[in-house]
Enzyme design. Structure first.
Site, PDB file in Angstrom:
ATOM      1  N   LYS A  50      13.250   0.492  -0.521  1.00 22.46           N
ATOM      2  CA  LYS A  50      11.783   0.701  -0.241  1.00 22.46           C
ATOM      3  C   LYS A  50      11.152   2.488  -0.657  1.00 22.46           C
ATOM      4  CE  LYS A  50       9.135  -1.290   3.450  1.00 22.46           C
ATOM      5  NZ  LYS A  50       9.074  -1.609   4.578  1.00 22.46           N
ATOM      6  N   ASP A  55       5.101  -5.725  15.479  1.00 23.11           N
ATOM      7  CA  ASP A  55       4.436  -5.602  14.296  1.00 23.11           C
ATOM      8  C   ASP A  55       5.388  -7.475  14.102  1.00 23.11           C
ATOM      9  OD1 ASP A  55       2.853  -6.886  12.263  1.00 23.11           O
ATOM     10  OD2 ASP A  55       3.533  -5.441  11.010  1.00 23.11           O
ATOM     11  N   GLY A  74       3.666   1.756  -1.140  1.00 19.26           N
ATOM     12  CA  GLY A  74       4.866   2.048  -2.414  1.00 19.26           C
ATOM     13  C   GLY A  74       5.736   0.604  -2.710  1.00 19.26           C
ATOM     14  N   LYS A  75       6.674   0.472  -3.624  1.00 18.50           N
ATOM     15  CA  LYS A  75       6.917  -0.541  -4.422  1.00 18.50           C
ATOM     16  C   LYS A  75       8.581  -0.981  -3.582  1.00 18.50           C
ATOM     17  CE  LYS A  75       4.473  -0.444  -8.688  1.00 18.50           C
ATOM     18  NZ  LYS A  75       4.688  -0.285 -10.102  1.00 18.50           N
ATOM     19  N   VAL A  76       9.073  -1.604  -3.678  1.00 20.23           N
ATOM     20  CA  VAL A  76      10.445  -2.212  -3.385  1.00 20.23           C
ATOM     21  C   VAL A  76      11.419  -2.781  -4.620  1.00 20.23           C
ATOM     22  CG1 VAL A  76      11.432  -3.801  -1.331  1.00 20.23           C
ATOM     23  CG2 VAL A  76       9.289  -2.785  -1.031  1.00 20.23           C
ATOM     24  N   GLY A  98       0.893  -1.041   0.138  1.00 19.65           N
ATOM     25  CA  GLY A  98       0.198  -0.077   0.182  1.00 19.65           C
ATOM     26  C   GLY A  98       0.293   1.447  -0.005  1.00 19.65           C
TER      27      GLY A  98
END
Ligand SMILES: *[C@@H]1O[C@H](CO)[C@@H](O)[C@H](O)[C@H]1NC(C)=O
Ligand SMILES: *[C@@H]1O[C@H](CO)[C@@H](O)[C@H](O)[C@H]1NC(C)=O
Ligand SMILES: *[C@@H]1O[C@H](CO)[C@@H](O)[C@H](O)[C@H]1NC(C)=O
Ligand SMILES: *[C@@H]1O[C@H](CO)[C@@H](O)[C@H](O)[C@H]1NC(C)=O
Ligand SMILES: *[C@@H]1O[C@H](CO)[C@@H](O)[C@H](O)[C@H]1NC(C)=O
Length: 951
Positions: free
Chosen positions: A661, A757, A645-647, A643
């Site tokens: 990231k 987390d 963005g991109k890696v 959600g």
């Protein structure tokens, strides 16, 4: 130095204003399991917070699901046995969903708090589970109109406060269970007011023991079964009875005299049995309205004069009961009388109605008797008199009493419409009584024992309409009007009516509306006027939620959305304002202090030096550099997305592989927060924690550059995606290393960090299968020195299945929340089972299976076979014990991470594995890369607090 943290903590308070995920984990898991077995669920059953986000048909008290009411929404599928996990559930109403089939799960008996179990008109099959008798708080039990088979469970007798027991219209067999010794029976139900058992295949005697003076029964409905034997004398003991239906069975013998004691009975049905003996003497039933004794083999008798003393009699039905002699004229002067049906008897002589009759009297049906005279001087035009089959109607006579003028069962009624020009409603819409075109909610009202028989009387329906409207209004239902139509008396003598309920100032009801109205009718909140007696509503599935025309849908539904959104935006704005003012003041304070304490003011993120942020080891990269590292963000270097963005995979100039990231537009945070995050991350250095290599804050971009971890996530290895085989000793070592990483964050990082987390997706394995904890991004808000140090109140972040229930409930974050999640990972290492899968929650599964007296604590069936195949004796047991301590409900009962680490070290020691050894070798068990494997970073957000990846 921590002032930016104050700001972000302030922002973190946002969700506390009602947006916070609140639902208890076990409840959420259970609902997920129910959902996976159901179709056609309300569209807002989405996300991870049924209570907080207000799923239609769900109500909660705090974080616990308290009721599920899903009437008439065309739900289909089966009721999963996981329903038992909703341990605070009080109300379950699934009525009017024909598509719900299969058995009622036996586990339902574990719902200690259930007060209402209502599944009217579903498609349930199989037996009624005896476990229902364990529901000690049950008040309403309505299983009617299903396909249940088998016997009535005797255990129902154990329910102390049962008020309503409706098992009608199923295919139940066997006899009514009676208590005997320690076996319970329905005679124990002294609080129950309603036994509704009609329309089954019940047989055997009506047990005399069923009735005692202690019973407080009002409605006894046994009609339309296969009961044999005599009516028990004990029935006369239940003085509270108001409605008795014993009709349509195979009852024989004489009616006991003492029934006459039941002076509250208003409706008495005994028709269609094989009763013998004298016609029962009902003189003392002086509340009697409706009596039907037809089609029995009573001894021939003159018409009993005592009938004329029953002042409230509306309906006297005695077809084929061997009545002879003349009818007394005084019968027709009873002030409430509506119907006299005495077909197929030996009534003779003259029929005299007299002039003293009331104007309610509508029908005198004396077909097939021996009446030979009927003085027509009396005006009987308001009464229908049928003498067909009597000598007086011998051939050639054409008086209208010698024809059957029309079918009485066809008395029509339709709620009148207000004066309005005839409406042209579009397809499927129907004009309401108030002249609005709309999509009504419809169904059939069935009255099982009305005390009146004049079905052509408008005023009774009007009183019913009024009662419905009053009831809906007083419960704030969005109902504009109701319409009744087509009354018919069916073959069992029930009065059936079509009911349409029209929405208030809308074209259609929403999901909540239907479920609430359905529940009012299914659970008998609505009480019809007294003369209607016991009723059952059978709703049709409502089909119009979506609206049929896009335009109309928009105009009505989106209004609520707009208002909601506007409100939300307003609150948000307000908070941002507050936060802004706060930040501004802080900034001013900071500025007035020394220049050095406001490094950001002079920080030029475009410079390569990156000197100004207080970084310890991290580097600043320019956008151009990152572009080069990633080959212009080529898709071939894309290794994940989420959600935020991109890696991308990248290669630094020195050849080091990195994972980058990149926050997408909208996911970026303010410069201050970003700086805070990278400062924090750059200070974290531990071999079991993924290291930050650098960052990019340039050209409006925000990127974090991490070391690249080659072997992916622990989860991928546990699920077999990577092809890496993790044996027990390897798993122990991963647990130990992860534990050490978390322990470092808690107790050695400066400032201390609560991860928030921990999950197998956030544990990465390097080329030597060393475990590294990832994604501890902005896991901060921990150090607020001047505040309570023991916990931080913040918005709930985390992943379903790993989430500490205490944290979820209280929103008070402590290190023990990480301990809980770590415990779940330990269980995952043992079982290779995802924490939540098909409604199974690994914590619960292990706890339930656990039996310390057995080998491997009885866990062998759920252990991963790889674990079971090769382990040091005792190590699994000790490991399970530690894991279960970590997942204790209360944080204070859980060990600290340092205790956990010591514990695991000890287990390894005992097992002959040297805990201080580095990971032995490169991945010797490596069985080849799996190309489709998900990138370790794919799930994580760049800014961990903005990620809500609970699922
Ligand atoms: C539900 O049942 C449990 C155990 O039977 C009890 O502790 C709890 O108080 C009950 N909840 C309510 C709301 O009655
Ligand atoms: C009917 O019962 C009443 C009281 O129970 C009694 O007084 C009366 O004599 C009985 N009548 C007949 C016809 O048996
Ligand atoms: C009616 O029938 C009874 C016997 O059932 C008889 O005694 C009586 O005389 C009859 N009355 C008339 C008017 O036929
Ligand atoms: C009911 O009555 C209507 C008119 O009064 C008639 O047309 C119709 O055939 C009747 N239906 C039945 C089933 O008798
Ligand atoms: C559903 O309808 C009720 C009554 O009209 C209303 O109060 C409620 O807000 C509606 N719910 C939604 C989600 O629109």
């Amino acid at each position: 130095m921590f002032w930016p943290i104050h700001l972000s903590c302030l922002l973190a308070l946002l969700p506390l204003l009602g947006v916070v995920a609140l639902t208890n984990t076990n409840d959420f898991v259970a609902l997920k399991a129910l959902m996976s077995n159901w179709d056609n669920l309300p569209p807002n059953w989405d996300g991870a917070d049924p209570c907080g986000s207000g799923w239609d048909g769900i109500t909660c008290t705090n974080d616990r699901v308290e009721s599920i009411t899903l009437a008439s929404i065309n739900l289909s599928g089966q009721l999963a046995s996981d329903i038992e996990k909703l341990s605070e559930l009080q109300i379950l109403d699934l009525s009017y969903n024909k598509g719900i089939t299969g058995e009622l799960p036996s586990s339902i008996g574990n719902l200690n708090n259930l007060t209402s179990l209502i599944v009217v008109g579903c498609g349930f099959t199989g037996q009624i589970p005896p476990s229902i008798g364990s529901l000690q708080k049950l008040v309403y039990l309505s299983l009617n109109l299903n396909n249940f088979i088998g016997e009535i469970p005797a255990s129902i007798g154990n329910i102390p406060n049962l008020f309503w027991l409706d098992l009608a219209d199923n295919r139940l067999t066997g006899s009514i269970p009676i208590s005997k010794g320690s076996t319970p029976g329905l005679n124990m139900l002294v609080a129950t007011k309603h036994f509704h058992f009609g329309g089954n295949l019940l047989s055997g005697d009506i047990p005399p023991q069923l009735f005692t003076t202690e019973l407080t029964l009002k409605h006894l409905l046994l009609e339309n079964n296969q009961f044999t034997g005599e009516i028990p004398t004990t029935l006369g003991l239940v003085r509270t009875l108001e409605v008795i239906r014993l009709d349509r069975n195979l009852l024989s013998g004489a009616v006991p005299d003492n029934l006459n004691n039941l002076s509250s009975v208003q409706t008495l049905h005994m028709e269609n049995n094989k009763l013998t003996g004298p016609l029962p003497n009902l003189t003392s039933m002086d509340s009697l309205n409706y009596v039907d004794l037809s089609n029995n083999s009573f001894e021939a008798t003159d018409f009993p004069l005592w009938f004329t003393s029953l002042q409230f009699l509306t309906s006297l039905i005695m077809e084929n009961t061997h009545i002879r002699g003349e009818l007394p004229v005084s019968l027709f002067s009873l002030s409430q009388l509506q119907t006299v049906v005495l077909r197929k008897n030996q009534i003779n002589g003259t029929l005299t109605i007299g002039s003293d009759r009331n104007n309610q009297l509508k029908l005198i049906d004396l077909q097939n008797n021996f009446i030979d005279a009927f003085p027509t001087s009396d005006d009987y035009s308001s009464v229908e008199i049928i003498l067909v089959g009597n000598p007086i109607c011998e051939e050639g006579i054409t008086e209208d009493y010698c024809t059957i003028s029309h079918d009485r069962s066809n008395d029509t009624y339709t709620s009148p419409k207000q004066n309005c020009t005839p409406l042209q409603c579009s397809k499927d819409q129907i004009p309401s009584p108030t002249c609005q075109c709309a999509y009504p909610y419809s169904g059939t009202l069935t009255f099982r024992a009305p005390s009146f028989s004049n079905y052509g009387n408008k005023s009774v329906y009007e009183s019913l309409e009024q009662a419905l409207m009053i009831s809906f209004k007083s419960h704030n239902q969005p109902v504009d009007s109701v319409s009744l139509s087509s009354p018919v008396k069916d073959s069992v003598g029930y009065l059936k009516l079509d009911l349409e309920i029209f929405p208030y100032s809308q074209l259609y009801f929403n999901w909540t509306g239907i479920e609430r109205i359905g529940f009012m009718l299914s659970n008998q909140t609505f009480k019809p006027p007294h003369e209607f007696g016991p009723f059952v509503f059978h709703g049709n599935a409502y089909q119009y939620f979506a609206g049929y025309t896009a335009g109309s849908r928009k105009s009505s539904i989106s209004m609520g959305v707009i208002i909601g959104a506007a409100l939300g935006a307003f609150v948000l704005l307000l908070l941002l304002l507050v936060a802004g003012v706060y930040a501004f003041r802080q900034k001013k304070i900071a500025k007035s202090a020394s220049k050095r304490s406001d490094p950001f003011g002079s920080w030029d993120p475009n410079t390569d030096s990156g000197g100004v942020p207080q970084l310890k080891g991290g580097r600043s990269f320019t956008f151009e550099e990152i572009k080069k590292f990633t080959n212009n963000f080529s898709t071939s270097n894309e290794i994940g997305s989420g959600g935020y963005g991109k890696v991308y995979r990248g290669t630094l100039v020195n050849g080091q592989l990195v994972a980058i990231k990149r926050a997408q537009q909208g996911s970026t945070q303010g410069a201050l927060e970003f700086k805070t995050e990278i400062e924090l991350l750059s200070r974290v250095h531990h071999k079991n924690v993924v290291a930050l290599v650098g960052f990019c804050f340039d050209k409006g971009e925000q990127m974090l550059v991490y070391e690249y971890i080659t072997n992916g996530t622990l989860k991928d290895s546990l699920t077999g995606k990577t092809g890496i085989r993790l044996d027990w000793s390897r798993r122990l070592r991963i647990a130990l290393e992860t534990g050490r990483g978390v322990h470092y964050l808690h107790e050695q990082a400066n400032p201390p960090i609560i991860h928030r987390d921990i999950k197998s997706n956030n544990i990465l394995l390097d080329d030597r299968l060393n475990a590294k904890v990832a994604d501890f991004g902005l896991s901060k808000c921990k150090p607020m020195s001047e505040q309570d140090k023991s916990h931080v109140t913040t918005n709930v972040k985390g992943t379903m299945g790993y989430l500490d229930p205490e944290y979820y409930m209280t929103q008070q974050l402590t290190e023990k929340s990480d301990v809980y999640s770590f415990g779940v990972v330990m269980l995952e290492l043992l079982t290779s089972m995802a924490p939540i899968v098909k409604g199974k929650y690994v914590v619960r599964e292990v706890k339930e299976a656990l039996d310390k007296s057995k080998n491997l604590y009885n866990l062998e069936p759920i252990l991963d076979p790889i674990v079971a195949s090769n382990m040091a004796p005792g190590s699994v047991e000790k490991f399970v014990e530690m894991a279960l301590r970590c997942v204790e409900e209360s944080g204070s009962s859980r060990p600290s991470m340092s205790e956990v680490v010591k514990g695991i070290e000890k287990i390894m020691d005992v097992a002959g594995l040297n805990p201080s050894n580095e990971s032995a070798s490169t991945s010797e068990n490596y069985e080849g890369t799996s190309k489709g494997s998900k990138d370790p970073y794919a799930n994580e957000s760049l800014l961990s607090y903005s990620g809500s990846e609970s699922k």
